[in-house]
Design an enzyme around this catalytic site. Sequence first.
Site, short mmCIF file in Angstrom:
data_model
loop_
_atom_site.label_atom_id
_atom_site.label_comp_id
_atom_site.label_asym_id
_atom_site.label_seq_id
_atom_site.Cartn_x
_atom_site.Cartn_y
_atom_site.Cartn_z
N ARG A 1 0.84 -1.21 0.00
CA ARG A 1 0.00 0.00 0.00
C ARG A 1 0.87 1.26 0.00
NH1 ARG A 1 -5.26 0.04 2.02
NH2 ARG A 1 -4.90 1.88 3.28
N TYR B 1 -9.94 -5.16 2.80
CA TYR B 1 -9.26 -3.95 3.27
C TYR B 1 -9.45 -2.87 2.20
CZ TYR B 1 -5.18 -1.56 5.49
OH TYR B 1 -4.35 -0.69 6.13
N GLU C 1 -4.05 6.58 18.58
CA GLU C 1 -4.69 5.36 18.10
C GLU C 1 -4.00 4.14 18.69
OE1 GLU C 1 -5.89 6.61 13.75
OE2 GLU C 1 -5.31 4.53 13.78
N ARG D 1 -0.23 5.97 16.10
CA ARG D 1 -0.08 7.31 15.54
C ARG D 1 -0.86 8.33 16.35
NH1 ARG D 1 -2.93 5.55 9.75
NH2 ARG D 1 -4.87 4.84 10.62
N ASP E 1 -10.27 0.84 0.66
CA ASP E 1 -10.26 2.28 0.92
C ASP E 1 -11.59 2.87 0.42
OD1 ASP E 1 -7.89 2.81 2.26
OD2 ASP E 1 -6.72 2.79 0.41
N ARG F 1 -8.88 -6.52 13.44
CA ARG F 1 -8.19 -5.67 14.39
C ARG F 1 -9.12 -4.51 14.70
NH1 ARG F 1 -4.59 -6.99 17.82
NH2 ARG F 1 -3.14 -5.22 17.68
N ARG G 1 9.65 5.73 -3.40
CA ARG G 1 10.09 6.49 -4.57
C ARG G 1 11.44 7.15 -4.34
NH1 ARG G 1 5.69 10.17 -2.65
NH2 ARG G 1 4.04 9.04 -3.71
P1 FAD Z 1 -18.71 1.06 7.12
O1 FAD Z 1 -18.33 2.48 7.00
O2 FAD Z 1 -18.14 0.23 8.23
O3 FAD Z 1 -20.28 0.96 7.15
C1 FAD Z 1 -20.98 -0.21 7.52
C2 FAD Z 1 -22.15 0.24 8.38
O4 FAD Z 1 -23.01 -0.89 8.61
C3 FAD Z 1 -21.73 0.76 9.74
O5 FAD Z 1 -22.19 2.08 9.93
C4 FAD Z 1 -22.39 -0.21 10.72
O6 FAD Z 1 -22.85 0.42 11.90
C5 FAD Z 1 -23.55 -0.75 9.90
N1 FAD Z 1 -24.00 -2.07 10.35
C6 FAD Z 1 -23.24 -3.18 10.50
N2 FAD Z 1 -24.00 -4.18 10.96
C7 FAD Z 1 -25.25 -3.70 11.11
C8 FAD Z 1 -26.47 -4.25 11.58
N3 FAD Z 1 -26.53 -5.53 12.00
N4 FAD Z 1 -27.57 -3.48 11.61
C9 FAD Z 1 -27.52 -2.19 11.21
N5 FAD Z 1 -26.37 -1.61 10.77
C10 FAD Z 1 -25.27 -2.36 10.71
N6 FAD Z 1 -10.07 4.82 3.47
C11 FAD Z 1 -9.48 5.76 2.70
O7 FAD Z 1 -9.77 5.85 1.50
N7 FAD Z 1 -8.58 6.65 3.23
C12 FAD Z 1 -8.22 6.63 4.54
O8 FAD Z 1 -7.40 7.43 4.98
C13 FAD Z 1 -8.82 5.63 5.37
N8 FAD Z 1 -8.50 5.58 6.67
C14 FAD Z 1 -9.07 4.62 7.46
C15 FAD Z 1 -8.71 4.57 8.78
C16 FAD Z 1 -9.27 3.61 9.61
C17 FAD Z 1 -8.88 3.56 11.05
C18 FAD Z 1 -10.19 2.67 9.08
C19 FAD Z 1 -10.78 1.60 9.94
C20 FAD Z 1 -10.56 2.72 7.75
C21 FAD Z 1 -10.01 3.68 6.91
N9 FAD Z 1 -10.36 3.77 5.57
C22 FAD Z 1 -9.76 4.73 4.78
C23 FAD Z 1 -11.35 2.86 4.96
C24 FAD Z 1 -12.78 3.40 4.97
O9 FAD Z 1 -13.19 3.64 6.29
C25 FAD Z 1 -13.71 2.36 4.33
O10 FAD Z 1 -13.24 1.99 3.06
C26 FAD Z 1 -15.17 2.79 4.18
O11 FAD Z 1 -15.58 3.76 5.09
C27 FAD Z 1 -16.01 1.56 4.33
O12 FAD Z 1 -17.37 1.79 4.03
P2 FAD Z 1 -18.40 0.60 4.22
O13 FAD Z 1 -19.74 1.15 3.84
O14 FAD Z 1 -17.92 -0.61 3.54
O15 FAD Z 1 -18.34 0.23 5.78
N1 UDP Z 2 3.23 0.83 7.94
C1 UDP Z 2 4.43 0.78 8.62
N2 UDP Z 2 4.94 1.94 9.14
C2 UDP Z 2 4.32 3.12 9.04
C3 UDP Z 2 3.10 3.17 8.34
C4 UDP Z 2 2.58 2.00 7.82
O1 UDP Z 2 5.01 -0.28 8.75
O2 UDP Z 2 4.84 4.13 9.55
C5 UDP Z 2 2.69 -0.44 7.39
C6 UDP Z 2 1.77 -1.14 8.39
O3 UDP Z 2 1.91 -2.53 8.24
C7 UDP Z 2 0.40 -0.70 7.93
C8 UDP Z 2 0.59 -0.69 6.42
O4 UDP Z 2 1.92 -0.20 6.24
O5 UDP Z 2 -0.61 -1.59 8.34
C9 UDP Z 2 -0.40 0.17 5.65
O6 UDP Z 2 -0.33 1.48 6.14
P1 UDP Z 2 -1.48 2.52 5.90
O7 UDP Z 2 -1.01 3.85 6.37
O8 UDP Z 2 -1.93 2.39 4.49
O9 UDP Z 2 -2.60 1.95 6.88
P2 UDP Z 2 -4.06 2.51 7.27
O10 UDP Z 2 -4.13 3.95 6.90
O11 UDP Z 2 -5.01 1.65 6.51
O12 UDP Z 2 -4.12 2.29 8.73
#
Ligand code: FAD
Ligand code: UDP
Length: 367
Positions: free
Chosen positions: A172, A348, A300, A280, A350, A249, A176
């Site tokens: 991911r 996983y 976090e 972070r 985005d 996780r 560069r």
């Molecule tokens: P969700 O947003 O999880 O929506 C699913 C919904 O279903 C939830 O609101 C839940 O409450 C509901 N639900 C589940 N079960 C039930 C039930 N039984 N009854 C009623 N409701 C229910 N993506 C990026 O592009 N850039 C980022 O920087 C980025 N950072 C992230 C950082 C973190 C910590 C995490 C965890 C994810 C990150 N993502 C990021 C990914 C991004 O959050 C997801 O790709 C996207 O929001 C997922 O959308 P979704 O609709 O699949 O799931």
């Molecule tokens: N990672 C790492 N060091 C860093 C940042 C990321 O080793 O400082 C690794 C780690 O395994 C992480 C993965 O790269 O799970 C992907 O990072 P990303 O920032 O894309 O994770 P997210 O935003 O989904 O938490």
Amino acid sequence: MKQYDYLIVGAGLFGAVFAHEATKQGKKCLVIDKRNHLGGNIYCEETEGINVHKYGAHIFHTNDKTIWDYVNSFVEFNRYTNSPLANYAGELYNLPFNMNTFYQLWKVKTPQEAQAKINEQVAESGITDPQNLEEQAISLVGTDIYQKLIKGYTEKQWGRKATELPAFIIKRLPLRFTFDNNYFNDKYQGIPIGGYNKLTEGLLKGIEVRTSVDFFADKESWMNLAETLVFTGHIDEYYDYRFGKLEYRSLRFENETLDEPNFQGNAVVNYTESHIPYTRIIEHKHFEFGTQAKTVVTKEYPCEWTSGMEAYYPINDEKNTATYRQYKALADQEANIIFGGRLAEYKYYDMHQVIGSALATTKKVFQ
Ligand code: FAD
Ligand code: UDP
């Protein structure tokens, strides 16, 4: 005839995009979510005039102009470019791995010198066909970067040894040989001006939604309301965990409002040492170039997921992938159920990928 064409379980991005597109086709939709708000994981909560990313920092990025235009049709995006720093043993390093990082580590000034240093370390490691995250990381960037910036972070993030994790996770991150700290290679990147809730509100405008309702509390009644179910919750829960639980996780967020305008000078600072329990610190105001008098920071802490917690990251290792395949085989046989999103596809994803997947699904359904 049932009351709705679609019952959409989950008001996250997949559910919201599906509902929006189906409504555009004249379909009647009901969206439900067990949380007390819409947006799923992109939901933001305002504190001191700052949009706090409640479920973890979200930076939007995509290479796909259609998806970029799509999100910008609901809310304008700013020019935020993610360029995190890594703190290792009190020293700061630029991410992703680029000429700035190589200079900070080895004082090398040219791409040739940096490449030679990495090649030397890769050759010493003897890895030719990487089979797991550790081997993949070392074969890409060498042992110094792996030891200082990857191993500790990765093992606390995933709660597993880097040798037990799939190689794709580390791919991911860009690598560069230019002095460019942009964390993403994508053409388009930014944060919605005014926060992600605007995107959700735009997508769900005029659509019936009910929050704080769990589909499983009354599955049969909900199913009877609509011709087709769009399910974005946990696929293993849908099938009563008959093949076992899929592992995730989770994260614990520790939020603090500080009486100062600028705590760390950057939105994201990673802590890559294994003995520091958080991965972070996020300073939310910097996503929108905030000038408020106070600041909100979030530490976090990764942890293993157990029932009742938020499931953030699917663990796509061999064991879980095999279990997921069994659920997927059942899902493929369903005539009136669509499974989509991070939880239902155990992927996983985005944000742009979830939107892409929801748009591809609606295109197929409504072609
Ligand atoms: P969700 O947003 O999880 O929506 C699913 C919904 O279903 C939830 O609101 C839940 O409450 C509901 N639900 C589940 N079960 C039930 C039930 N039984 N009854 C009623 N409701 C229910 N993506 C990026 O592009 N850039 C980022 O920087 C980025 N950072 C992230 C950082 C973190 C910590 C995490 C965890 C994810 C990150 N993502 C990021 C990914 C991004 O959050 C997801 O790709 C996207 O929001 C997922 O959308 P979704 O609709 O699949 O799931
Ligand atoms: N990672 C790492 N060091 C860093 C940042 C990321 O080793 O400082 C690794 C780690 O395994 C992480 C993965 O790269 O799970 C992907 O990072 P990303 O920032 O894309 O994770 P997210 O935003 O989904 O938490």
